[in-house]
Design an enzyme around this catalytic site. Structure first.
Site, short mmCIF file in Angstrom:
data_model
loop_
_atom_site.label_atom_id
_atom_site.label_comp_id
_atom_site.label_asym_id
_atom_site.label_seq_id
_atom_site.Cartn_x
_atom_site.Cartn_y
_atom_site.Cartn_z
N LYS A 115 1.27 -1.33 0.21
CA LYS A 115 0.03 -0.19 -0.25
C LYS A 115 0.73 0.92 0.08
CE LYS A 115 -2.85 3.37 1.33
NZ LYS A 115 -2.93 4.86 1.99
N ASP A 175 -5.18 4.56 -15.66
CA ASP A 175 -5.79 4.33 -14.69
C ASP A 175 -5.24 2.90 -13.61
OD1 ASP A 175 -8.01 2.24 -13.61
OD2 ASP A 175 -8.71 1.25 -15.93
N HIS A 219 4.03 11.90 10.60
CA HIS A 219 2.61 12.51 10.26
C HIS A 219 2.21 13.90 11.25
CE1 HIS A 219 1.10 8.77 7.84
NE2 HIS A 219 2.54 9.10 7.57
C1 MEV Z 1 0.16 4.36 4.75
O1 MEV Z 1 -0.15 5.14 4.07
C2 MEV Z 1 1.68 3.90 3.65
C3 MEV Z 1 2.38 2.62 5.42
O2 MEV Z 1 2.00 2.09 6.36
C4 MEV Z 1 3.15 1.64 3.98
C5 MEV Z 1 3.65 0.74 5.11
O3 MEV Z 1 3.28 0.86 6.29
O4 MEV Z 1 5.09 0.39 4.50
C6 MEV Z 1 2.70 3.89 5.24
#
Ligand code: MEV
Length: 413
Positions: A250, A266, A363
């Protein structure tokens, strides 16, 4: 005229939406809905997402001056910027592509004569390729592409019947080419059915495109040895544990999707292909691998980065065209290299944070701003609440919207 059509469309919603919501919808239409109506049906407005530019990267000694990103997630761009700059001073990117084709599939779910299916397709394949290249793919052939090969395989179903799958391998050059691949398969389906006396159920391109794989590598030098080792360990976790692998991937897609969206490609196709590839050996794994050797760290990412620089939205959305100009890519292969490299740096950024301070610290700045937005604090109050929220995070290692409300309440009383 156009405006009237839009007003009419909106009027039809008058019974369903409040005046305020209708106004909100209207306010999203800057000039007109022409572009939206070219792209989709029932368009009544636009949905804006943030657009960012970061410093560029160099791959295979070619510089791509600016990276366009469309993303809504806090800290993705900050993490990327910081680590692009880090990668510039510590590393070098290499990229390559294996194969040129996309896969179109024709599915025969229940073969009458499975024993001769593969041979039958082999016998007619040259003629099928000629027909496809003279008809639906004629203009693709002029651009140096077209159908390259046709293969067949058998799969045993759970009920022991045998299914036949035909793969039509199409080189779409700089287009992602979904339409031409589907049209080619639809053109070939009745020809094959007539020749081999089997009935096909359907045909469509496959997003698991193992016939065109992009490989991106980065070699980082002069790293803190412990950091390099810890990132390798995190990479091994993602190779062994599917629960971690999905989150690891992700993080990669945070970067890749952002470039994908900005260039009008896409992103669902990209996502489906990359996740499919992550699991295609039977176990879902991390798409990247990091290997440490002392102060060196080598990162590798392989996947089907199915994108184009012509066709689809790339040519008609002005921001997509602008993004491609910012990047300065000359073909779809280079765009895939950049997307892969951005995915790899984004992954490095996440792992670097995870194995050191944790993800929350990075963050925090925007997270605190978001928490403040959830209150009705005045600008003057916001400054005071922010100081207290920072203190709470440093004491407890977490901070929530409830904290913001409580501090504000105390301040006011
Ligand atoms: C968050 O959008 C993405 C992370 O979770 C990726 C990861 O854990 O490697 C920080």
């Amino acid at each position: 005229m156009k405006f009237r059509k839009e007003v009419k469309q909106l009027r039809q919603l008058e019974n369903l939406l409040s005046a305020a919501d209708l106004q909100l919808l209207k306010s999203t239409i800057d000039d007109d809905l022409e572009l939206a109506n070219i792209l989709i049906e029932n368009a009544v407005g636009y949905f804006k997402l943030p657009f960012a530019l970061t410093p560029g990267i160099t791959i295979n000694n070619k510089a791509y001056p600016l990276i366009p990103l469309v993303v809504e997630e806090t800290s993705v761009v900050a993490g990327l910027c910081k680590n692009i700059i880090f990668a510039k001073s510590h590393g070098t990117f290499f990229a390559s592509q294996e194969g040129h084709s996309f896969i179109g599939q024709i599915h025969f779910p229940n073969l009458q004569a499975p024993e001769i299916f593969e041979k039958s397709i082999l016998d007619i394949k040259e003629e099928l390729i000629v027909q496809a290249n003279q008809n639906p793919c004629a203009s693709m052939v002029k651009r140096g592409g077209g159908v390259q090969d046709i293969t067949a395989m058998l799969i045993t179903r759970p009920d022991t019947k045998i299914m036949g799958i035909v793969h039509v391998l199409v080189d779409t050059k700089d287009a992602m080419g979904a339409n031409i691949i589907n049209q080619t398969c639809e053109y070939l389906k009745p020809l094959i059915e007539a020749s081999i006396a089997e009935k096909a159920l359907m045909c469509i391109l496959s997003n698991l495109n193992t016939e065109r794989l992009t490989k991106v590598e980065i070699l980082l030098e002069d790293l803190d040895e412990t950091l390099a080792h810890r990132i390798e360990e995190a990479s091994i976790v993602a190779q062994c544990d599917p629960y971690r692998a999905v989150t690891h991937n992700k993080g990669i897609m945070n970067g890749m999707d952002a470039v994908c969206l900005a260039t009008g490609n896409d992103w669902r196709s990209l996502e489906a292909g990359m996740h499919g590839f992550a699991g295609h050996n039977g176990t879902y794994r991390g798409l990247s691998n990091w290997v440490a050797k002392g102060r060196q760290l080598k990162g590798t990412l392989v996947g089907p980065i199915n994108v184009g620089i012509v066709g689809g939205m790339t040519g008609i959305h002005p921001m997509a065209a602008f993004s491609l100009r910012c990047l300065g890519v000359e073909n779809s292969c280079e765009l895939a290299y950049v997307m892969g490299a951005i995915g790899l740096i984004q992954n490095f950024a996440a792992l670097r944070a995870l194995v050191t301070d944790g993800i929350s610290k990075g963050h925090m700045r925007l997270h605190l701003r978001n928490l403040l937005k959830q209150t009705d604090a005045t600008p003057c109050e916001q400054k005071k609440v922010l100081i207290s929220l920072k203190q709470i995070f440093s004491d407890k290692q977490y901070v929530t919207a409830t904290d913001a409300h409580t501090i504000l309440k105390k301040l006011r009383s």
